[in-house]
Scaffold this active site. Structure first.
Site, PDB file in Angstrom:
ATOM      1  N   LYS A   1       0.847  -1.206   0.000  1.00 29.41           N
ATOM      2  CA  LYS A   1       0.000   0.000   0.000  1.00 29.41           C
ATOM      3  C   LYS A   1       0.883   1.257   0.000  1.00 29.41           C
ATOM      4  CE  LYS A   1      -0.409  -0.325   5.049  1.00 29.41           C
ATOM      5  NZ  LYS A   1      -1.281  -0.753   6.160  1.00 29.41           N
TER       6      LYS A   1
ATOM      7  N   ARG B   1     -10.495  -0.345  15.274  1.00 26.84           N
ATOM      8  CA  ARG B   1     -10.395   0.390  14.012  1.00 26.84           C
ATOM      9  C   ARG B   1     -11.500  -0.092  13.078  1.00 26.84           C
ATOM     10  NH1 ARG B   1      -4.754   0.769  10.670  1.00 26.84           N
ATOM     11  NH2 ARG B   1      -5.116  -1.458  10.344  1.00 26.84           N
TER      12      ARG B   1
ATOM     13  N   HIS C   1      -6.129  -7.459  13.020  1.00 34.63           N
ATOM     14  CA  HIS C   1      -4.896  -6.674  13.015  1.00 34.63           C
ATOM     15  C   HIS C   1      -4.400  -6.502  14.443  1.00 34.63           C
ATOM     16  CE1 HIS C   1      -1.911  -4.282  11.046  1.00 34.63           C
ATOM     17  NE2 HIS C   1      -2.247  -3.158  11.626  1.00 34.63           N
TER      18      HIS C   1
ATOM     19  N   ARG D   1       0.945 -10.761   6.907  1.00 31.28           N
ATOM     20  CA  ARG D   1       0.925  -9.576   6.024  1.00 31.28           C
ATOM     21  C   ARG D   1       2.126  -8.715   6.367  1.00 31.28           C
ATOM     22  NH1 ARG D   1      -4.165  -9.648   8.623  1.00 31.28           N
ATOM     23  NH2 ARG D   1      -3.475  -7.811   9.773  1.00 31.28           N
TER      24      ARG D   1
ATOM     25  N   TYR E   1      14.473  31.120   7.538  1.00 31.12           N
ATOM     26  CA  TYR E   1      13.227  31.736   8.015  1.00 31.12           C
ATOM     27  C   TYR E   1      13.189  31.813   9.532  1.00 31.12           C
ATOM     28  CZ  TYR E   1      11.025  31.174   3.381  1.00 31.12           C
ATOM     29  OH  TYR E   1      10.708  31.247   2.058  1.00 31.12           O
TER      30      TYR E   1
ATOM     31  N   CYS F   1      13.140  24.715   4.500  1.00 33.62           N
ATOM     32  CA  CYS F   1      12.236  25.472   3.631  1.00 33.62           C
ATOM     33  C   CYS F   1      11.460  24.500   2.735  1.00 33.62           C
ATOM     34  CB  CYS F   1      13.013  26.438   2.738  1.00 33.62           C
ATOM     35  SG  CYS F   1      14.267  27.425   3.561  1.00 33.62           S
TER      36      CYS F   1
ATOM     37  N   ASP G   1      11.763  23.962  -0.479  1.00 35.71           N
ATOM     38  CA  ASP G   1      12.534  23.306  -1.528  1.00 35.71           C
ATOM     39  C   ASP G   1      14.022  23.199  -1.219  1.00 35.71           C
ATOM     40  OD1 ASP G   1      10.075  23.792  -3.102  1.00 35.71           O
ATOM     41  OD2 ASP G   1      10.814  25.865  -3.006  1.00 35.71           O
TER      42      ASP G   1
END
Ligand SMILES: *Cc1c(COP(=O)(O)O)cnc(C)c1O
Length: 374
Positions: free
Chosen positions: A40, A134, A164, A221, A265, A312, A314
């Site tokens: 997944k 869940r 699970h 799993r 920043y 930042c 990027d």
């Protein structure tokens, strides 16, 4: 491996390593337990199609995903065998489930009912809730579970039942006791419906598969440990297991800053002496967690370069005052090896109070993937 010199930020996925990890776990699992590969979330950021193909080539025939789109993508890329969706899919998508021969999890009785109203032709596994709260039928009421499972075994193509484990990676006595109780609850329901001969009975995840066992679990799993990462930071993985993913970037420029100058920043880092600073071409839009700001480091030329100032979108800056040979284009290792040093996704996660799973899933699409296949 393709040439990667022109990239600014990329991952390298070692398909040989995932194959080796898989083979090690196949040997470690109990004899009657088969490996189901959990791929997944784009195989936890490792590339679902490439990973599934590699595992299919060595005989793995059962796969689990989280969404219908993930399942269809695997089918369209020639993944055969069982593909199980572990969570919710709209019952209105039943035609796609049938057309692509995908097995759907039934999250509760209400969902099973809605699904059965749409079609009796869809393959399904019932989820059983043994304590995680869940999804699943409440395993504290085995009579109810048995009744519902029997009812829908005639209304749908019911092929299995699973639960699970939610604390199988933890080893204090409370956690161990809870896992034992979960497995016991699961086995109780499985025994009651054993005459239905459902082929897909499974209760073990990564931690369950290597540190616990159940006579009744036909499958384990396995997700995170296939990728060479730990379910919990405190865990020790079996001998020979290796991380599959490396994450790299390059330096764009190097400069010196003087005492009193600040970096980035919010001016959260202030130099107290002359420093050599390198700017790295990766940021939170590539998946670099902003909480790593001023707290973690990367590897350059086999040495640790601390992150200075805030990450930042990027780019981010690192202190390379004590590292030689750093210039435009020098490779930066965010996750992986450099010389004798190594950073794992688990180390990075530990720094920000998360888990390796989240770190690798968060590496964004902007980060190009390269595969090593021999
Ligand atoms: C994600 C998931 C797994 C795999 O868990 P790992 O800890 O990565 O092995 C197994 N089963 C279910 C139901 C899951 O949602």
């Amino acid at each position: 491996m393709k040439k990667i010199n022109n990239e600014r930020c990329w991952t390298e996925i070692d398909l040989v390593a995932i194959e080796n990890n898989c083979k090690i776990y196949q040997k470690l699992l109990p004899q009657n337990t088969k490996l189901m590969a959990v791929v997944k979330a784009d195989a936890y950021g490792h590339g679902d199609v490439q990973v599934a193909k590699r595992l299919q080539n060595i005989g793995v025939s059962d796969f689990a995903v989280a969404t219908l789109e993930e399942a269809i993508k695997l089918r369209e890329n020639n993944i055969k065998g069982q593909i199980l969706i572990l969570g919710y899919t709209s019952p209105d998508s039943v035609d796609l489930l049938i057309r692509y021969d995908i097995t759907q999890t039934l999250v509760d009785e209400n969902y099973a009912n809605k699904m059965a109203e749409k079609s009796s032709e869809v393959k399904c596994n019932f989820a059983l809730d043994t304590g995680m709260n869940r999804i699943g039928l409440d395993a504290d009421i085995p009579d109810y579970c048995e009744k519902v499972i029997r009812k829908y075994s005639t209304k749908l193509k019911l092929t299995g039942l699973f639960t699970h484990l939610c604390t199988a990676d933890t080893f204090d006595s409370d956690a161990k006791k809870f896992t034992d109780i979960q497995i016991k609850k699961f086995e109780t329901v499985v025994e009651r419906i054993s005459d239905l001969n459902l082929p897909y009975i499974h209760c073990l995840n990564s931690a369950g598969g290597i540190w616990h066992s159940s006579q009744k679990s036909v499958f384990a799993r396995l997700g995170i440990i296939l990728y060479g990462l730990k379910p919990d930071y405190s865990n020790i993985l079996p001998e020979g297991i290796k991380p599959v993913l490396e994450w790299k970037s390059v330096v764009s420029m190097v400069k010196t800053v003087e005492p009193g100058e600040t970096i980035g920043y919010g001016r959260t880092f202030k130099a107290i002496e002359n420093m050599k600073i390198a700017t790295v071409c990766a940021g939170y839009a590539d998946g670099v967690n902003r909480l790593l700001s001023n707290k973690f480091y990367v590897l350059i030329n086999g040495k640790k370069a601390p992150i200075v100032g805030r990450v930042c979108m990027d780019q981010f800056m690192v202190d390379v005052s004590s590292i030689g040979g750093v210039e435009m284009g020098t490779e930066v290792v965010l996750i992986g090896k450099s010389g004798d040093e190594i950073i794992t996704a688990d180390d990075m996660a530990n720094c920000v109070g998360s888990i390796g799973y989240e770190i690798v899933c968060d590496i964004s699409n902007r980060t190009k993937r390269f595969f090593k296949d021999n």
